[in-house]
Scaffold this active site. Structure first.
Site, PDB file in Angstrom:
ATOM      1  N   HIS A 204      17.565  43.933  20.304  1.00  0.00           N
ATOM      2  CA  HIS A 204      18.080  45.297  20.105  1.00  0.00           C
ATOM      3  C   HIS A 204      18.391  45.994  21.435  1.00  0.00           C
ATOM      4  O   HIS A 204      19.126  46.964  21.462  1.00  0.00           O
ATOM      5  CB  HIS A 204      17.140  46.125  19.229  1.00  0.00           C
ATOM      6  N   LYS A 208      21.796  48.944  23.020  1.00  0.00           N
ATOM      7  CA  LYS A 208      21.608  50.251  23.648  1.00  0.00           C
ATOM      8  C   LYS A 208      22.820  50.575  24.509  1.00  0.00           C
ATOM      9  O   LYS A 208      23.283  49.742  25.283  1.00  0.00           O
ATOM     10  CB  LYS A 208      20.342  50.253  24.513  1.00  0.00           C
ATOM     11  N   GLU A 242       5.842  51.427  28.598  1.00  0.00           N
ATOM     12  CA  GLU A 242       5.651  52.103  27.315  1.00  0.00           C
ATOM     13  C   GLU A 242       4.355  52.884  27.333  1.00  0.00           C
ATOM     14  O   GLU A 242       3.326  52.367  27.776  1.00  0.00           O
ATOM     15  CB  GLU A 242       5.606  51.078  26.183  1.00  0.00           C
ATOM     16  N   ASP A 261       6.875  38.987  23.944  1.00  0.00           N
ATOM     17  CA  ASP A 261       7.390  40.135  23.193  1.00  0.00           C
ATOM     18  C   ASP A 261       8.493  40.867  23.963  1.00  0.00           C
ATOM     19  O   ASP A 261       9.419  41.403  23.355  1.00  0.00           O
ATOM     20  CB  ASP A 261       6.215  41.088  22.912  1.00  0.00           C
ATOM     21  N   HIS A 266      14.055  40.999  26.061  1.00  0.00           N
ATOM     22  CA  HIS A 266      14.665  42.234  26.568  1.00  0.00           C
ATOM     23  C   HIS A 266      14.826  42.241  28.097  1.00  0.00           C
ATOM     24  O   HIS A 266      15.887  42.570  28.619  1.00  0.00           O
ATOM     25  CB  HIS A 266      13.833  43.454  26.162  1.00  0.00           C
ATOM     26  N   LYS A 366       2.110  48.014  28.087  1.00  0.00           N
ATOM     27  CA  LYS A 366       1.777  49.045  27.093  1.00  0.00           C
ATOM     28  C   LYS A 366       0.690  49.936  27.671  1.00  0.00           C
ATOM     29  O   LYS A 366      -0.087  49.515  28.531  1.00  0.00           O
ATOM     30  CB  LYS A 366       1.258  48.384  25.821  1.00  0.00           C
TER      31      LYS A 366
HETATM   32  C1  BG6 Z   1      10.186  45.369  20.581  1.00  0.00           C
HETATM   33  C2  BG6 Z   1       8.781  44.941  20.878  1.00  0.00           C
HETATM   34  O1  BG6 Z   1      11.046  44.270  20.596  1.00  0.00           O
HETATM   35  O2  BG6 Z   1      10.596  46.309  21.569  1.00  0.00           O
HETATM   36  C3  BG6 Z   1       7.848  46.138  20.927  1.00  0.00           C
HETATM   37  O3  BG6 Z   1       8.349  44.043  19.858  1.00  0.00           O
HETATM   38  C4  BG6 Z   1       8.365  47.163  21.904  1.00  0.00           C
HETATM   39  O4  BG6 Z   1       6.534  45.731  21.303  1.00  0.00           O
HETATM   40  C5  BG6 Z   1       9.823  47.482  21.614  1.00  0.00           C
HETATM   41  O5  BG6 Z   1       7.572  48.328  21.769  1.00  0.00           O
HETATM   42  C6  BG6 Z   1      10.395  48.374  22.695  1.00  0.00           C
HETATM   43  O6  BG6 Z   1      11.668  48.790  22.314  1.00  0.00           O
HETATM   44  P1  BG6 Z   1      12.260  50.174  22.807  1.00  0.00           P
HETATM   45  O7  BG6 Z   1      13.636  50.197  22.242  1.00  0.00           O
HETATM   46  O8  BG6 Z   1      11.364  51.242  22.259  1.00  0.00           O
HETATM   47  O9  BG6 Z   1      12.218  50.137  24.310  1.00  0.00           O
END
Ligand code: BG6
Length: 520
Positions: A204, A208, A242, A261, A266, A366
């Protein structure tokens, strides 16, 4: 506020004309009672409907285990949109139009009869393209991907390489495997039923707005691209921090950890966009070819090199924003002796012509002090004469920071004279903010990704070789950690920037982390 120069409008250049076609289709969501459907998919589809971007006609079918009348499912989804969508308020008229397309289909993922029911339901749609253009969204556990694809294929809903049979696409969510071997296996299973071109693997982050802007920024601005190499860049820092802990996702996280993760997908995706060579075109394959090339040129750490190149950490109790946080080991559904990492910082080297010798530092975690994601390109210092000779390390080298959500923007940092009779220099900033320039609206990543999948544009999805090469980068790191319990120095208090060892990763080369700053 400054008004826009009318020329800006004239110079707005559209790149996707003629590229996209939205044909009527049916979207089937497997895992329709799940969190992802309520929080992300339905709100995204609702907004696409509201902005008239969905095909017309369209059907959205929810496939899940529990028996449920259509109306009950629709009500459930409506309250999901009210709670989770970016606009919260649901316009009753728009909702009514959207809800008329929602149909529920009860079934177990492993039951062939359920797929026969699904096929019958779809066959009952009057409009021909609704029956043959099918987007299957697998919002299920990865262990079920191949099972669902197999049943779809047996029910003749998913067809591989059959010209004239409309189009069928599979959209799959991460995690895509847990290591290279499992990803390869999953890929081979899925490609038994669907051609690689029919598989849309979601990350995802690629949906963005600001992540997409990385390529535009780099390749449409000559002044920066000229400096985007080892001659000018000292090092790059990529931070995704985060403020939240794992919360209710303990069970999932125990099988994942920050490396799988966040880093495997990402962070490496963002790094690939920051560092890749210009593609020959903006077509999906051209862009993905360059990303794969970049990922292939990242030096693999041998497990024996991992301690010097990668730092892991796990949060202890602490405070974030004045709120107490429990330690990871006290989170629900987490083993009290867990060695799972909630923080990773890694140094990567890219062995190619452009980046040889330039470290890329990636970190994510986190329960850190701030939610931020940014790429900081730190340029080399000026020669050691004039100001540099007098100021020493106090003369800050230039940096450009690409800030991804939240608070998207780009900041250029350079030095300026402090006004006055004395000769003093200090860093100043030039800041471009998305909100200030374009207004606060940025569509959710899932809106863009769903639309691209409907349109059949795979640029923002991960190709098979891309996912596999990314695993080959992180696998040796995980093997170095296997069976190694976390040491005392690998814990960090919630609300801090990770374990102390993380500074050593950079100081060895005379570098220091620059933490993201809160923005107003
Ligand atoms: C997800 C992870 O893919 O991305 C999560 O599984 C994480 O652990 C999240 O919190 C973060 O996404 P974003 O868009 O909030 O930065």
């Amino acid at each position: 506020m400054e008004t826009a120069d009318p020329l800006d409008e004239l110079l707005t250049c559209r790149l996707d004309v003629g590229r996209h076609q939205v044909e009527p289709c049916s979207i089937v969501i497997f895992g329709a009672s799940g969190d992802l459907t309520a929080r992300k998919l339905i709100p995204a589809l609702y907004h696409l409907h509201a902005s008239k971007q969905l095909p017309d006609p369209v059907r959205i079918i929810g496939f899940a285990r529990r028996p449920k009348p259509n109306d009950a499912w629709r009500e459930e989804l409506k309250s999901g949109v009210e709670t989770f969508s970016r606009t919260k308020r649901v316009d009753p008229k728009v909702w009514a139009g959207f809800a008329a397309n929602l149909v529920y289909c009860q079934g177990e993922f492993g039951d062939p009869d359920a797929y026969a029911r699904l096929a019958k339901l779809i066959a009952g749609f009057g409009h021909e393209p609704l029956r043959r253009n099918l987007l299957f969204y697998l919002a299920t556990a990865p262990a079920q991907f191949a099972e669902v694809a197999g049943h779809l294929s047996s029910a003749r809903l998913l067809r591989r390489d059959e010209p004239g049979a409309g189009w069928q696409r599979l959209v799959v969510e991460k995690p895509f495997g847990t290591d290279l071997a499992s990803a390869q296996q999953l890929n081979s299973e899925l490609t038994r039923f669907a051609h690689e071109k029919q598989i849309y693997r979601i990350d995802h982050y690629l949906g963005k707005e600001t992540v997409q802007n990385i390529l535009m920024f780099r390749f449409s601005n000559a002044i920066f691209e000229r400096l985007w190499n080892r001659e000018a860049v000292d090092h790059v820092q990529l931070t995704v921090s985060e403020r939240l802990g794992v919360g209710t996702r303990g069970a999932f996280y125990e099988g994942a950890g920050a490396l799988r993760d966040m880093v495997q997908n990402h962070l490496l995706q963002v790094m690939a966009l920051v560092a890749m060579e210009p593609p020959v075109s903006l077509e999906a394959e051209a862009v993905r070819d360059e990303k794969v090339k970049l990922l292939k040129s990242i030096r693999r750490w041998d497990p024996s090199q991992v301690p010097a190149a990668v730092v892991r950490g796990q949060y202890l109790e602490g405070e974030v924003d004045g709120q107490p946080r429990v330690a990871y080991r006290q989170e629900s559904r987490v083993s009290p002796g867990s060695n799972m990492e909630t923080f990773v910082a890694a140094k990567f080297l890219v062995d190619n012509w452009r980046w040889s010798g330039v470290p890329f530092y990636l970190r994510t975690g986190k329960n850190l002090p701030l939610s931020a994601s940014e790429v900081r390109v730190q340029f080399r210092p000026t020669p050691n004469v004039l100001f540099a000779a007098q100021c020493g390390p106090k003369l800050d080298a230039n940096a450009i920071t690409l800030r991804l959500p939240p608070n998207e923007g780009i900041t250029l940092r350079f030095n300026g004279k402090i006004p006055g009779t004395s000769m003093q220099i200090r860093p100043v900033r030039m800041h471009f903010s998305y909100d200030a320039e374009f207004g606060a609206y940025t569509p959710e990543a899932y809106e863009r990704l769903l639309l691209e999948a409907i349109e059949g544009d795979a640029t923002l999805f991960i190709r098979r070789d891309e996912v596999e090469v990314a695993w080959s980068i992180v696998d040796p790191i995980r093997s170095a950690w296997a069976n190694q319990p976390l040491g005392a120095s690998e814990f960090y208090a919630a609300g801090t920037w990770g374990p102390q060892a993380v500074d050593g990763l950079l100081s060895a080369r005379g570098h220091a982390w620059r933490n993201p700053q809160p923005t107003a």
